[in-house]
Scaffold this active site. Structure first.
Site, PDB file in Angstrom:
ATOM      1  N   LEU A 213       0.838  -1.195   0.000  1.00 43.47           N
ATOM      2  CA  LEU A 213       0.000   0.000   0.000  1.00 43.47           C
ATOM      3  C   LEU A 213       0.876   1.248   0.000  1.00 43.47           C
ATOM      4  O   LEU A 213       1.884   1.275   0.684  1.00 43.47           O
ATOM      5  CB  LEU A 213      -0.909  -0.003   1.227  1.00 43.47           C
ATOM      6  N   ASP A 243      -8.794   7.843   8.688  1.00 40.47           N
ATOM      7  CA  ASP A 243      -8.107   7.885   7.400  1.00 40.47           C
ATOM      8  C   ASP A 243      -7.536   6.499   7.124  1.00 40.47           C
ATOM      9  O   ASP A 243      -6.592   6.056   7.782  1.00 40.47           O
ATOM     10  CB  ASP A 243      -6.992   8.927   7.411  1.00 40.47           C
ATOM     11  N   LEU A 244      -8.084   5.811   6.161  1.00 46.78           N
ATOM     12  CA  LEU A 244      -7.757   4.415   5.897  1.00 46.78           C
ATOM     13  C   LEU A 244      -6.269   4.204   5.696  1.00 46.78           C
ATOM     14  O   LEU A 244      -5.651   4.834   4.829  1.00 46.78           O
ATOM     15  CB  LEU A 244      -8.525   3.926   4.665  1.00 46.78           C
ATOM     16  N   ASP A 245      -5.689   3.313   6.505  1.00 46.83           N
ATOM     17  CA  ASP A 245      -4.286   2.894   6.399  1.00 46.83           C
ATOM     18  C   ASP A 245      -3.298   4.053   6.516  1.00 46.83           C
ATOM     19  O   ASP A 245      -2.183   3.985   5.988  1.00 46.83           O
ATOM     20  CB  ASP A 245      -4.045   2.142   5.085  1.00 46.83           C
ATOM     21  N   GLU A 246      -3.698   5.121   7.210  1.00 44.85           N
ATOM     22  CA  GLU A 246      -2.805   6.262   7.376  1.00 44.85           C
ATOM     23  C   GLU A 246      -2.538   6.574   8.846  1.00 44.85           C
ATOM     24  O   GLU A 246      -1.997   7.631   9.170  1.00 44.85           O
ATOM     25  CB  GLU A 246      -3.378   7.495   6.663  1.00 44.85           C
TER      26      GLU A 246
END
Length: 301
Positions: A213, A243-246
């Site tokens: 990612l 915040d997705l994957d952050e």
């Protein structure tokens, strides 16, 4: 909802030594912080077992400290130690702190889907005494792993979560979790958590994903990586935010691969890295070795 529950197995938790506590302090750096904390602990005849500290700027930057100390009759004395720390740190120090008895393991819920490599690795490490936690439950949107979880003596809850509207499933999750866990681990749980759930659950959530990612998002990341000819595969463990994957990263690792590796090879080697990275992140969090600061972490590993 399907529930599979057995009498909890008796595990020997290695845990820290009895009569030990961990103190986490963070805030604005200034002269005298370490001395002030040491003075309070010394007043109570506490023995400092380990002390790690970090300042991102000694001239008014952010300060972080993790202290483990031993104190006879800790449970009886800890409330007064906390009162004295609170009084001392209120004397002009812009600091926040947490104080915890290390003999009381944190309670964790593990969320999983069909992929079981991270889930079973955590349960296996817990049974071997490598993770100082109490596994309160496993929650999955598939029933595939129910039998495997049963052997570890951990309650298993099957909560289906299909379609775009996850509100019913998340409401059931909250009913199971509230008051029963101190943090959550997403062990390859292939569902996106809503901001409402993250806000209402009120405990830290740790996620694991492959380090491709954001280059190889969506389905089939290893096939996409193979087509691109990657030379490294890896994994990232991080805290979950809206915040997705952050969210703040806790741990990462990689392994070198070659043109001769198949997609299956990449998946196998990637799964190995995911297991190792997630287990380290869970252990460090459970031992209060991770301090979140803005969108990153300080890890006293």
């Amino acid at each position: 909802m399907t529930v599979t529950q057995n009498a909890p197995a008796v595990h020997t938790q290695p845990g820290p030594t009895d009569n030990q506590a961990v103190l986490i302090v963070h805030g604005k750096d200034r002269t005298g912080i370490v001395a002030a904390i040491s003075a309070v602990l010394g007043k109570h005849d506490a023995n400092i077992v380990s002390l790690d500290q970090y300042s991102d700027n000694p001239h008014g930057g952010a300060f972080f400290q993790r202290t483990v100390f031993a104190l006879d009759h800790l449970k009886a004395k800890l409330p007064q130690v906390e009162l004295d720390l609170q009084a001392k740190l209120a004397e002009g120090f812009e600091l926040e702190y947490t104080l915890r008895d290390l003999s009381v393991p944190k309670r964790v819920a593990i969320f999983a889907s069909k992929d079981d490599h991270c889930l079973l690795d955590l349960l296996w490490r817990h049974r071997r005494g490598e993770l100082p936690v109490n596994v309160s439950m496993v929650i999955s949107n598939h029933a595939d792993t129910a039998n495997e979880v049963r052997f570890f003596g951990v309650p298993f809850f099957h909560v289906p979560s299909a379609g775009p509207d996850k509100s019913a499933a998340e409401a059931q999750h909250l009913r199971l979790l509230q008051g029963n866990v101190d943090f959550i681990v997403l062990a390859r749980y292939m569902q996106i958590l809503s901001g409402t759930f993250i806000e209402h659950v009120g405990v830290p959530i740790i996620n694991i994903h492959h380090s491709f990612l954001p280059s190889f998002i969506g389905a089939g990341p290893y096939a996409k990586a193979k087509a691109r000819g990657v030379k490294l595969v890896g994994a990232t463990a991080h805290y979950v935010t809206e915040d997705l994957d952050e969210g703040p990263i806790i741990e990462q690792d990689v392994v070198r691969v070659s043109h001769a590796d198949t997609v299956a090879d990449l998946q196998r080697r990637g799964a190995d890295v995911e297991r190792a990275v997630l287990s380290r992140a869970v252990r460090w969090h459970s031992e209060d070795r991770v301090i979140r600061h803005e969108n990153h972490t300080i890890v006293f590993a």
